[in-house]
Design a protein around this motif. Structure first.
Motif, PDB file in Angstrom:
ATOM      1  N   LEU A   6     -29.215 -28.204  21.739  1.00 33.11           N
ATOM      2  CA  LEU A   6     -29.439 -29.329  22.980  1.00 33.11           C
ATOM      3  C   LEU A   6     -28.008 -29.546  23.950  1.00 33.11           C
ATOM      4  N   GLY A   7     -28.283 -29.266  25.180  1.00 27.80           N
ATOM      5  CA  GLY A   7     -27.167 -29.648  25.890  1.00 27.80           C
ATOM      6  C   GLY A   7     -27.142 -30.809  26.497  1.00 27.80           C
ATOM      7  N   VAL A   8     -26.012 -31.638  26.389  1.00 24.20           N
ATOM      8  CA  VAL A   8     -26.201 -33.176  26.858  1.00 24.20           C
ATOM      9  C   VAL A   8     -24.848 -33.461  27.851  1.00 24.20           C
ATOM     10  N   ASP A   9     -25.207 -33.743  29.069  1.00 23.14           N
ATOM     11  CA  ASP A   9     -24.290 -34.136  30.074  1.00 23.14           C
ATOM     12  C   ASP A   9     -24.321 -35.715  30.234  1.00 23.14           C
ATOM     13  N   TYR A  10     -23.331 -36.391  29.391  1.00 21.74           N
ATOM     14  CA  TYR A  10     -23.508 -37.805  29.314  1.00 21.74           C
ATOM     15  C   TYR A  10     -22.634 -38.477  30.573  1.00 21.74           C
ATOM     16  N   GLY A  11     -23.380 -39.352  30.929  1.00 22.44           N
ATOM     17  CA  GLY A  11     -22.958 -40.272  32.097  1.00 22.44           C
ATOM     18  C   GLY A  11     -22.968 -41.732  31.885  1.00 22.44           C
ATOM     19  N   LEU A  12     -22.255 -42.661  32.429  1.00 27.17           N
ATOM     20  CA  LEU A  12     -22.519 -44.144  32.294  1.00 27.17           C
ATOM     21  C   LEU A  12     -23.732 -44.541  32.917  1.00 27.17           C
ATOM     22  N   VAL A  13     -24.368 -43.888  33.638  1.00 33.65           N
ATOM     23  CA  VAL A  13     -25.715 -44.312  34.354  1.00 33.65           C
ATOM     24  C   VAL A  13     -26.883 -43.319  33.996  1.00 33.65           C
ATOM     25  N   ARG A  14     -26.616 -42.088  34.066  1.00 33.53           N
ATOM     26  CA  ARG A  14     -27.651 -41.103  33.727  1.00 33.53           C
ATOM     27  C   ARG A  14     -27.089 -40.077  32.546  1.00 33.53           C
ATOM     28  N   THR A  15     -27.917 -39.379  31.608  1.00 33.95           N
ATOM     29  CA  THR A  15     -27.379 -38.570  30.680  1.00 33.95           C
ATOM     30  C   THR A  15     -28.569 -37.344  31.067  1.00 33.95           C
ATOM     31  N   GLY A  16     -28.245 -35.985  31.338  1.00 35.56           N
ATOM     32  CA  GLY A  16     -28.903 -35.005  31.466  1.00 35.56           C
ATOM     33  C   GLY A  16     -29.142 -34.186  30.050  1.00 35.56           C
ATOM     34  N   PRO A  26     -31.211 -21.293  29.546  1.00 31.74           N
ATOM     35  CA  PRO A  26     -31.251 -22.774  29.242  1.00 31.74           C
ATOM     36  C   PRO A  26     -32.091 -23.438  30.119  1.00 31.74           C
ATOM     37  N   ARG A  27     -32.820 -24.468  29.786  1.00 31.10           N
ATOM     38  CA  ARG A  27     -33.853 -25.055  30.724  1.00 31.10           C
ATOM     39  C   ARG A  27     -33.553 -26.722  30.609  1.00 31.10           C
ATOM     40  N   PRO A  28     -33.622 -27.389  31.706  1.00 29.35           N
ATOM     41  CA  PRO A  28     -33.535 -28.981  31.676  1.00 29.35           C
ATOM     42  C   PRO A  28     -34.964 -29.406  30.916  1.00 29.35           C
ATOM     43  N   ILE A  29     -34.777 -30.636  30.356  1.00 33.31           N
ATOM     44  CA  ILE A  29     -35.813 -31.054  29.634  1.00 33.31           C
ATOM     45  C   ILE A  29     -36.078 -32.563  30.056  1.00 33.31           C
ATOM     46  N   SER A  30     -34.841 -33.230  30.359  1.00 34.72           N
ATOM     47  CA  SER A  30     -34.975 -34.690  30.373  1.00 34.72           C
ATOM     48  C   SER A  30     -33.785 -35.255  31.211  1.00 34.72           C
ATOM     49  N   ILE A  31     -33.857 -36.403  31.819  1.00 36.29           N
ATOM     50  CA  ILE A  31     -32.857 -37.143  32.312  1.00 36.29           C
ATOM     51  C   ILE A  31     -33.057 -38.686  31.939  1.00 36.29           C
ATOM     52  N   LEU A  32     -32.072 -39.187  30.922  1.00 33.89           N
ATOM     53  CA  LEU A  32     -32.284 -40.286  30.371  1.00 33.89           C
ATOM     54  C   LEU A  32     -31.391 -41.546  30.965  1.00 33.89           C
ATOM     55  N   SER A  33     -31.837 -42.600  30.748  1.00 29.87           N
ATOM     56  CA  SER A  33     -30.912 -43.857  31.347  1.00 29.87           C
ATOM     57  C   SER A  33     -29.810 -44.098  30.240  1.00 29.87           C
ATOM     58  N   SER A  34     -28.816 -44.325  30.857  1.00 29.28           N
ATOM     59  CA  SER A  34     -27.496 -44.417  29.799  1.00 29.28           C
ATOM     60  C   SER A  34     -26.939 -45.700  30.083  1.00 29.28           C
ATOM     61  N   GLU A 144     -31.472 -36.671  46.383  1.00 30.98           N
ATOM     62  CA  GLU A 144     -32.304 -35.852  45.615  1.00 30.98           C
ATOM     63  C   GLU A 144     -31.366 -35.193  44.404  1.00 30.98           C
ATOM     64  N   LEU A 145     -30.370 -34.666  44.953  1.00 36.46           N
ATOM     65  CA  LEU A 145     -29.542 -34.139  43.781  1.00 36.46           C
ATOM     66  C   LEU A 145     -29.325 -35.018  42.788  1.00 36.46           C
ATOM     67  N   ARG A 146     -28.988 -36.261  43.023  1.00 38.85           N
ATOM     68  CA  ARG A 146     -28.420 -37.192  42.134  1.00 38.85           C
ATOM     69  C   ARG A 146     -29.603 -37.270  40.945  1.00 38.85           C
ATOM     70  N   GLY A 147     -30.990 -37.116  41.432  1.00 42.16           N
ATOM     71  CA  GLY A 147     -32.076 -37.408  40.639  1.00 42.16           C
ATOM     72  C   GLY A 147     -32.189 -36.352  39.650  1.00 42.16           C
ATOM     73  N   CYS A 148     -31.522 -34.941  39.854  1.00 38.64           N
ATOM     74  CA  CYS A 148     -31.768 -33.938  38.732  1.00 38.64           C
ATOM     75  C   CYS A 148     -30.556 -33.329  38.267  1.00 38.64           C
ATOM     76  N   ILE A 149     -29.799 -33.471  39.192  1.00 40.82           N
ATOM     77  CA  ILE A 149     -28.258 -32.794  38.814  1.00 40.82           C
ATOM     78  C   ILE A 149     -27.694 -32.757  37.456  1.00 40.82           C
ATOM     79  N   ASP A 150     -27.923 -33.832  36.851  1.00 39.23           N
ATOM     80  CA  ASP A 150     -27.483 -34.043  35.451  1.00 39.23           C
ATOM     81  C   ASP A 150     -28.110 -33.182  34.334  1.00 39.23           C
ATOM     82  N   ALA A 151     -29.533 -33.014  34.344  1.00 42.56           N
ATOM     83  CA  ALA A 151     -30.085 -31.939  33.623  1.00 42.56           C
ATOM     84  C   ALA A 151     -29.568 -30.646  33.874  1.00 42.56           C
TER      85      ALA A 151
END
Length: 247
Positions: A6-16, A26-34, A144-151
């Motif tokens: 599992l790859g995790v791109d951690y951020g203070l607002v969103r985590t991909g 590798p495929r994106p599966i979720s963007i979680l609120s941080s 639009e990029l901000r909504g999916c770039i983290d994953a």
């Protein structure tokens, strides 16, 4: 079965979050609120942040379980010269909480590693724009990029990790086996594993009951059909005998 990460791109607002099997596609599966929930304004910012960190780590481990992954690759944002940044220290703090949650619910066999993620967000943005242009699609806006770039960045973390043999030099976040945290996690995992085994046994028992009930129903239907066929044969014989008597 290939090793799943599992790859995790951690951020203070969103985590991909992204996943790969053996490093392939590798495929994106979720963007979680941080960020912390505003539902408890009376608590201090530090308390809300700590709660948000715990909830985020639980959500990531839930995905780890559902994807049957055995490893989490957490991107570590460093300065250009490879030294720690303020964000990398926050990521390390989150990584320790995540490592405890993994050990608590997945045991010692699964691990969390830190891997250099410099420039992954920038590369993810460039790739997404290039792919849109190659398809003759409209270039996505910054929003639009901000909504999916983290994953997408999480996918790049996994891609680089496997491409560069990251497992050989990544920083493993582990707990000292004799520490209070490790002992507490091991106790909780034993309870969790015991409960999971009970649930598995219960589901197997229910499945066994359903299979037996279906088998019994099929046997009854076959017996009923056999009885009806025998009755038809006997009825036909009686009718033929009666016709003979009339003659």
């Amino acid at each position: 079965m290939p090793h799943r990460s599992l790859g995790v791109d951690y951020g203070l607002v969103r985590t991909g979050i992204a996943v790969t099997s053996g490093g392939y596609s590798p495929r994106p599966i979720s963007i979680l609120s941080s960020s912390s929930s505003p539902s408890s304004p009376s608590s201090s910012p530090d308390h809300r942040r700590a709660n948000a960190t715990v909830e985020l780590s639980k959500s990531i481990v839930n995905l780890m379980i559902s994807e049957m992954a055995t490893e989490i690759v957490l991107g570590l944002p460093l300065h250009r010269d490879g030294t720690d940044s303020e964000q990398s220290e926050l990521t390390r703090d989150f990584g320790r909480v995540l490592a405890m949650e993994v050990r608590r619910r997945r045991g010692r066999e699964c691990r969390v590693v830190l891997y250099d993620e410099r420039y992954t967000s920038r590369e993810a943005r460039s790739r997404m724009i290039a792919e849109a242009m190659a398809r003759n699609d409209r270039i996505p806006t910054v929003h639009e990029l901000r909504g999916c770039i983290d994953a997408y960045a999480a996918c790049l973390i996994l891609e680089q990790y496997y491409r560069d043999d990251g497992w050989a030099n990544a920083e493993v976040l582990s707990l000292m086996d004799d520490s209070i945290e490790a002992i507490s996690c091991d106790i909780e995992y034993a309870k969790y594993a015991e409960g999971a085994e009970r649930e598995r046994s219960r589901m197997m028992h229910e499945r066994y009951k359903r299979v037996n009930a279906r088998r019994e129903m099929i046997d009854r239907d076959r017996a009923s059909e056999g009885g009806m066929a025998m009755g038809d044969c006997r009825g036909g014989t009686r009718r033929r005998k009666k016709k003979k008597k009339k003659k």
